[in-house]
Design an enzyme around this catalytic site. Structure first.
Site, PDB file in Angstrom:
ATOM      1  N   LYS A 293      21.227 -16.054  -6.135  1.00 52.12           N
ATOM      2  CA  LYS A 293      20.143 -15.750  -5.195  1.00 52.12           C
ATOM      3  C   LYS A 293      18.771 -16.256  -5.652  1.00 52.12           C
ATOM      4  CE  LYS A 293      22.427 -12.032  -2.734  1.00 52.12           C
ATOM      5  NZ  LYS A 293      22.374 -10.728  -2.114  1.00 52.12           N
ATOM      6  N   ASP A 330      18.580  -9.924   3.469  1.00 53.60           N
ATOM      7  CA  ASP A 330      19.013  -8.640   2.890  1.00 53.60           C
ATOM      8  C   ASP A 330      17.924  -7.594   3.101  1.00 53.60           C
ATOM      9  OD1 ASP A 330      21.450  -9.427   1.806  1.00 53.60           O
ATOM     10  OD2 ASP A 330      20.572 -10.042  -0.108  1.00 53.60           O
TER      11      ASP A 330
END
Ligand code: NAP
Length: 534
Positions: A293, A330
């Site tokens: 990420k 997210d």
């Protein structure tokens, strides 16, 4: 190459003719176009080369056209007889009506050209990328192969670039180019988009003939390989591990739902930067999961402001100018889940357990909403660092239960299902510290109903299951990739079916329905998205 030209091949090998016939019938029933009859494996299974006469006699009666081979041991084959015997068997297969004869380029003698069948010349490397593949394919063409086939073993997903590029050089004849193993799986799933001639699939419940083979039904139904063509847009998820990811299941279903010419595949990636540099040119969008990420932050052309502030992204999409843009869906998904139950977060006391990637994204998003955030982490220094960046307070995990809270969020991996089943029974929060008028959100969704969720429900708290966030972040990705809304109810149902816990999910979310503080609206709630239909 027109869409739908790729053919699905199932490799079969058995000790007796009846089993070979049954295997071919099963391959046809599952949707394959051809079978590959592996005479070398048949001989090994039968422990008797004499059995091959009966097996060869099945060729005209097989339910599907046959590719026949007796793979040489130099290319991982099981052939243990003499070379003249092997050549004689292939000649019999040709006479018997095989559609294709597959012969290794390295062992090829032009005098053995089949009289009736078409000729595949092949090259296998089970340890590496097979050397100079364009030169290998050129030699196959020079030998007048009707199809050139290479099967190689990538070290990492970046090597897929070699296979993709090889398809651009296929002028002059059909090409089947496969990268084996889990790193190579996308080459099997994208064969239609890349213009490959064959892709190999396995029957349901069978191991397959080479590492990394998908099932025939996955190729047809999930990856819609027959509908793929040169204009198919390619998406995927990069991670390590990645095989467990629900994303291919749900994103492919959403593409199919909207009738979009797009496919989504799992990329097992060790080195994300090398992968993006090698393959980014033919990829339209990515989901990014653990541990990548942070890896591509300075590889994309721009970052959305929230992703830049968080310093992590889970999404790449293309802007109108084809620029690669990094986003973090997210964070917004987590906020939406919590707000659906807690209402506005301005002034709310939010305790976040954990200071890793997920906690970081949530902490930034919560702080932006005006929440008063407390970060509690096992490693106190990490909690302090994140708190300083976000403008929050920090404390140890042990000290957190004594602090008042309106919303409790678990961003640690505690409670997640692991090989050790007992770990899933753990909660990062003491049972006695739960309060009725609070919202408890567990980002962990395997199992759907964690110990934290169960205990919070027992104490009368409103609970939010992590699957809501997972679906929410996928919706955010899909809209960026396609400009459309993914069908939330369908995605949730598919995810629940895969996780095998509809009842658990229903009860995990149902408490949110029944115990939601009065006057607060819920929008991202499993029960709502399912409409009570499952
Ligand atoms: P990460 O960056 O590795 O962070 C892990 C966090 O868990 C750290 O804060 C770590 O504390 C803490 N932790 C690990 N083991 C612990 C233990 N035994 N006791 C106490 N704390 C412990 O991982 P991540 O990317 O943030 O993911 C964390 C979890 O979020 C995953 O397990 C996953 O279930 C969930 N998740 C959910 C979604 C969703 O869409 N719902 C998306 C992504 C992730 P230290 O700093 O002290 O090591």
């Amino acid at each position: 190459m027109i869409a739908g030209m790729v053919q699905i091949v199932v490799s079969i090998a058995a000790a007796d003719p009846a089993t070979v016939l049954a295997g071919a019938a099963q391959a046809k029933a599952e949707g394959a176009d051809l079978v590959e009859l592996r005479l070398d494996r048949c001989a090994r299974l039968a422990k008797d080369h004499g059995a091959l006469d009966g097996i060869l006699a099945t060729i005209p009666r097989l339910a599907l056209p046959a590719v026949v081979t007796a793979r040489h041991p130099s290319e991982n084959g099981d052939w243990d007889g003499s070379e003249p015997e092997r050549q004689a068997l292939l000649a019999v297969a040709d006479e018997a009506g095989a559609a294709w004869i597959d012969h290794e380029l390295a062992q090829w003698d032009p005098r053995r050209r089949p009289k009736r069948a078409r000729l595949i010349l092949s090259h296998h490397d089970f340890a590496g990328m097979g050397g100079d593949l364009p030169a290998v394919v050129a030699r196959m063409r020079a030998e007048r192969a009707d199809m050139a086939k290479v099967a190689v073993t990538p070290r990492d997903a970046a090597d897929l670039a070699v296979i993709e590029a090889l398809h651009h050089q296929r002028a002059g004849g059909a090409l089947t180019a496969i990268a084996m193993g889990e790193h190579g799986l996308p080459s099997r799933l994208l064969a239609g988009a890349w213009g490959g001639a064959f892709t190999f699939g396995r029957l349901r419940g069978e191991a397959g003939s080479a590492p990394g083979q998908p099932t025939v039904s996955d190729l047809i139904e999930r990856y819609r390989i027959r509908a793929q063509g040169p204009r198919t847009r390619i998406f995927g998820v990069i991670g390590s591990p990645v095989a467990h990811s629900l994303s291919p299941l749900i994103h492919n279903a959403a593409f199919a739902h909207h009738g979009l010419d797009a496919v989504y595949v799992p990329f097992l990636v060790d080195d994300a930067v090398a992968f993006w540099r090698a393959c980014g040119g033919w990829i339209d969008g990515l989901s990014i999961t653990i541990p990548h990420k942070h890896a591509l932050l300075d590889q994309v052309d721009r970052l959305e402001p929230l992703a830049a502030r968080i310093g992590a992204m889970n999404t790449i999409y293309r802007g109108e100018d084809s620029a690669a843009i990094g986003a973090n869906t997210d964070a917004s998904a987590a906020v939406a889940c919590v707000e659906a139950q807690a209402g506005t977060l301005r002034g709310s006391r939010v305790t976040i357990l954990g200071a890793g990637g997920v906690s970081r994204a949530i902490a930034f998003a919560m702080a932006e909403r005006g929440a008063r955030v407390l970060i509690a982490n096992r490693g106190h220094e990490r909690a302090q660092e994140l708190a300083a960046e976000v403008g929050a307070e920090a404390c140890t995990l042990d000290a957190a239960p004594a602090r008042p809270f309106d919303v409790l969020i678990n961003g640690t991996s505690v409670g997640m299902e692991q090989k050790d089943k007992a770990a899933a029974l753990e909660s990062p929060w003491p049972r006695a510290a739960h309060r009725p008028d609070t919202v408890v959100f567990d980002t962990v969704y395997t199992p759907l109903e964690t110990a934290l969720i169960k205990e919070a429900q027992m104490a009368g708290a409103t609970t939010v299951c992590g699957l809501s966030m997972f679906i929410g972040q996928a919706l955010g990705q899909f809209s960026r990739w396609t400009g459309r809304e993914a069908p939330e109810g369908l995605l949730t149902r598919l995810a629940l079916e895969r996780l095998g816990g509809r009842d658990a999910a229903r009860s995990a979310s149902a408490s949110g329905e029944t115990r939601r503080p009065p006057g607060r609206k819920g929008t991202v709630n499993l029960e709502d998205t399912l409409g009570g239909g499952v």
